[in-house]
Design an enzyme around this catalytic site. Sequence first.
Site, PDB file in Angstrom:
ATOM      1  N   HIS A  73       0.832  -1.202   0.000  1.00  0.00           N
ATOM      2  CA  HIS A  73       0.000   0.000   0.000  1.00  0.00           C
ATOM      3  C   HIS A  73       0.864   1.248   0.000  1.00  0.00           C
ATOM      4  O   HIS A  73       1.930   1.294   0.626  1.00  0.00           O
ATOM      5  CB  HIS A  73      -0.949   0.008   1.198  1.00  0.00           C
ATOM      6  CG  HIS A  73      -0.276  -0.026   2.542  1.00  0.00           C
ATOM      7  ND1 HIS A  73       0.078   1.110   3.233  1.00  0.00           N
ATOM      8  CD2 HIS A  73       0.092  -1.063   3.332  1.00  0.00           C
ATOM      9  CE1 HIS A  73       0.631   0.777   4.389  1.00  0.00           C
ATOM     10  NE2 HIS A  73       0.662  -0.539   4.473  1.00  0.00           N
ATOM     11  N   ASP A  75      -0.616   4.269   0.855  1.00  0.00           N
ATOM     12  CA  ASP A  75      -1.162   5.199   1.841  1.00  0.00           C
ATOM     13  C   ASP A  75      -0.452   5.028   3.180  1.00  0.00           C
ATOM     14  O   ASP A  75       0.079   3.959   3.502  1.00  0.00           O
ATOM     15  CB  ASP A  75      -2.669   5.026   2.006  1.00  0.00           C
ATOM     16  CG  ASP A  75      -3.086   3.626   2.443  1.00  0.00           C
ATOM     17  OD1 ASP A  75      -2.499   2.646   1.940  1.00  0.00           O
ATOM     18  OD2 ASP A  75      -3.989   3.508   3.288  1.00  0.00           O
ATOM     19  N   ASP A 106       6.437   1.636   6.924  1.00  0.00           N
ATOM     20  CA  ASP A 106       5.093   1.120   6.633  1.00  0.00           C
ATOM     21  C   ASP A 106       4.432   1.910   5.509  1.00  0.00           C
ATOM     22  O   ASP A 106       3.628   2.785   5.764  1.00  0.00           O
ATOM     23  CB  ASP A 106       4.261   1.202   7.913  1.00  0.00           C
ATOM     24  CG  ASP A 106       2.955   0.452   7.840  1.00  0.00           C
ATOM     25  OD1 ASP A 106       2.778  -0.344   6.908  1.00  0.00           O
ATOM     26  OD2 ASP A 106       2.105   0.670   8.726  1.00  0.00           O
ATOM     27  N   GLU A 140      -5.165   0.732   2.695  1.00  0.00           N
ATOM     28  CA  GLU A 140      -4.865  -0.291   3.695  1.00  0.00           C
ATOM     29  C   GLU A 140      -4.938   0.286   5.103  1.00  0.00           C
ATOM     30  O   GLU A 140      -5.382  -0.384   6.031  1.00  0.00           O
ATOM     31  CB  GLU A 140      -3.465  -0.867   3.446  1.00  0.00           C
ATOM     32  CG  GLU A 140      -3.223  -2.205   4.157  1.00  0.00           C
ATOM     33  CD  GLU A 140      -2.722  -2.050   5.591  1.00  0.00           C
ATOM     34  OE1 GLU A 140      -2.731  -3.065   6.328  1.00  0.00           O
ATOM     35  OE2 GLU A 140      -2.302  -0.941   5.978  1.00  0.00           O
ATOM     36  N   GLU A 141      -4.520   1.535   5.257  1.00  0.00           N
ATOM     37  CA  GLU A 141      -4.498   2.149   6.576  1.00  0.00           C
ATOM     38  C   GLU A 141      -5.853   2.726   6.971  1.00  0.00           C
ATOM     39  O   GLU A 141      -6.037   3.146   8.115  1.00  0.00           O
ATOM     40  CB  GLU A 141      -3.449   3.270   6.620  1.00  0.00           C
ATOM     41  CG  GLU A 141      -2.017   2.821   6.364  1.00  0.00           C
ATOM     42  CD  GLU A 141      -1.437   1.976   7.485  1.00  0.00           C
ATOM     43  OE1 GLU A 141      -2.204   1.591   8.400  1.00  0.00           O
ATOM     44  OE2 GLU A 141      -0.227   1.695   7.441  1.00  0.00           O
ATOM     45  N   GLU A 169       4.634  -5.678   4.294  1.00  0.00           N
ATOM     46  CA  GLU A 169       4.369  -5.176   5.638  1.00  0.00           C
ATOM     47  C   GLU A 169       5.620  -5.298   6.518  1.00  0.00           C
ATOM     48  O   GLU A 169       6.368  -6.279   6.410  1.00  0.00           O
ATOM     49  CB  GLU A 169       3.212  -5.944   6.284  1.00  0.00           C
ATOM     50  CG  GLU A 169       1.852  -5.634   5.707  1.00  0.00           C
ATOM     51  CD  GLU A 169       1.375  -4.224   6.030  1.00  0.00           C
ATOM     52  OE1 GLU A 169       1.976  -3.557   6.909  1.00  0.00           O
ATOM     53  OE2 GLU A 169       0.415  -3.768   5.378  1.00  0.00           O
ATOM     54  N   HIS A 355       3.670   3.858  12.562  1.00  0.00           N
ATOM     55  CA  HIS A 355       2.572   4.686  13.054  1.00  0.00           C
ATOM     56  C   HIS A 355       3.020   5.654  14.156  1.00  0.00           C
ATOM     57  O   HIS A 355       2.182   6.292  14.789  1.00  0.00           O
ATOM     58  CB  HIS A 355       1.406   3.829  13.570  1.00  0.00           C
ATOM     59  CG  HIS A 355       0.726   3.035  12.509  1.00  0.00           C
ATOM     60  ND1 HIS A 355      -0.569   2.558  12.656  1.00  0.00           N
ATOM     61  CD2 HIS A 355       1.131   2.616  11.285  1.00  0.00           C
ATOM     62  CE1 HIS A 355      -0.919   1.880  11.571  1.00  0.00           C
ATOM     63  NE2 HIS A 355       0.108   1.903  10.725  1.00  0.00           N
TER      64      HIS A 355
END
Length: 382
Positions: A73, A75, A106, A140-141, A169, A355
């Site tokens: 991903h 995003d 990520d 995805e997020e 990931e 994150h």
Amino acid sequence: MTQKNETLSPTLQLACDLISRPSVTPHDGGCQEVMIARLQALGFTIQRLPFADVDNFWAVKGKSGPILCFAGHTDVVPTGSLDDWQHPPFEPFIVDDILYGRGAADMKGALAAMVTACERFVEQHPDHNGRIAFLITSDEEGPAVNGTVKVVDWLQEQKIIPNWCVIGEPSSHQQLGDMVKNGRRGSLNATLTIKGTQGHIAYPQLADNPIHRAAPALAELMAQQWDEGNDFFPATSFQVSNINSGTGATNVIPGEVNVVFNFRFSTQVTAPLLQTRVETILKQHQLNYDIEWTLSGEPFITEPGDLVSAVVDGIKIETGITTELSTSGGTSDGRFIAKLGTQVIELGTLNATIHKVDEQIVASDLDKLSNIYESILNKLLC
């Protein structure tokens, strides 16, 4: 972007290019077009698959044979306060072999490693066996309703079933490649409302306190052994995440209590079985209740086989370590891809800062990761 006069490898340069494009979910920020241009130059056929406000694409090179799919991903999660960051989150910065930037771990670093691995592989093996594919989303997020799940539906309609899938990931724990995910637990959520009768707290005989009624049932649910797990999964976990009740006054017995809980479950049980067991307990306690269930993902497992062997061997060759197969952590888009019958492995950078403010990775790990991806290509498509 980086320290002055620093020379970047192709993988690191591409990672910095992707990080510099703000792509807070569900926005892609132009990242996919950068990837598409690189893949088209290698001879990939591109199918753009936008759904609502989400950008997705499917790319494939080769006409027939087994498919090795790289998935991921573009995003990223929101940055939070910019004042908390040492360096602006979308201005990649490298110092002392540490790459800072939102998405470094990520998972824009892994996306860059996938692309450059394919570039080297195709240059060395222009007539390789089978097919190479990319499944990339920008959802995805976020809610994950217009991304990989929709692309998987499209693949099923087209009768395209990848044999193997490597998702970028961030799976590594303490050093690159020390852990990969060969499966994930299922996730089942519930919002439970237990009803009573509101009243004055001084006259409990005229009311029915739903908190008091809920407590024994919740205690029984928390004491349950839902399964014993298996060789790949720990025992199923039941966790209450929120309890809310009351009017805010100290002298009012509430009329209802709301409880939110989650199961992270193994392949030893199913979501319907868990739901039945929960509701059986609630009924045994003679509760007046409503419950809403949401299944976030089914558990999946990729048992040892050709993909696992290729990943384990690639990590061993590049790093010298023997990786650990794990199903820990939260859900990922692997849950959608595994439904196709595809073998799925998650292999990426260290996950220590995902994150978080000042998200970062070891910059030199990206070239190592690219080499591992190339080794998997060599193992499966040569």
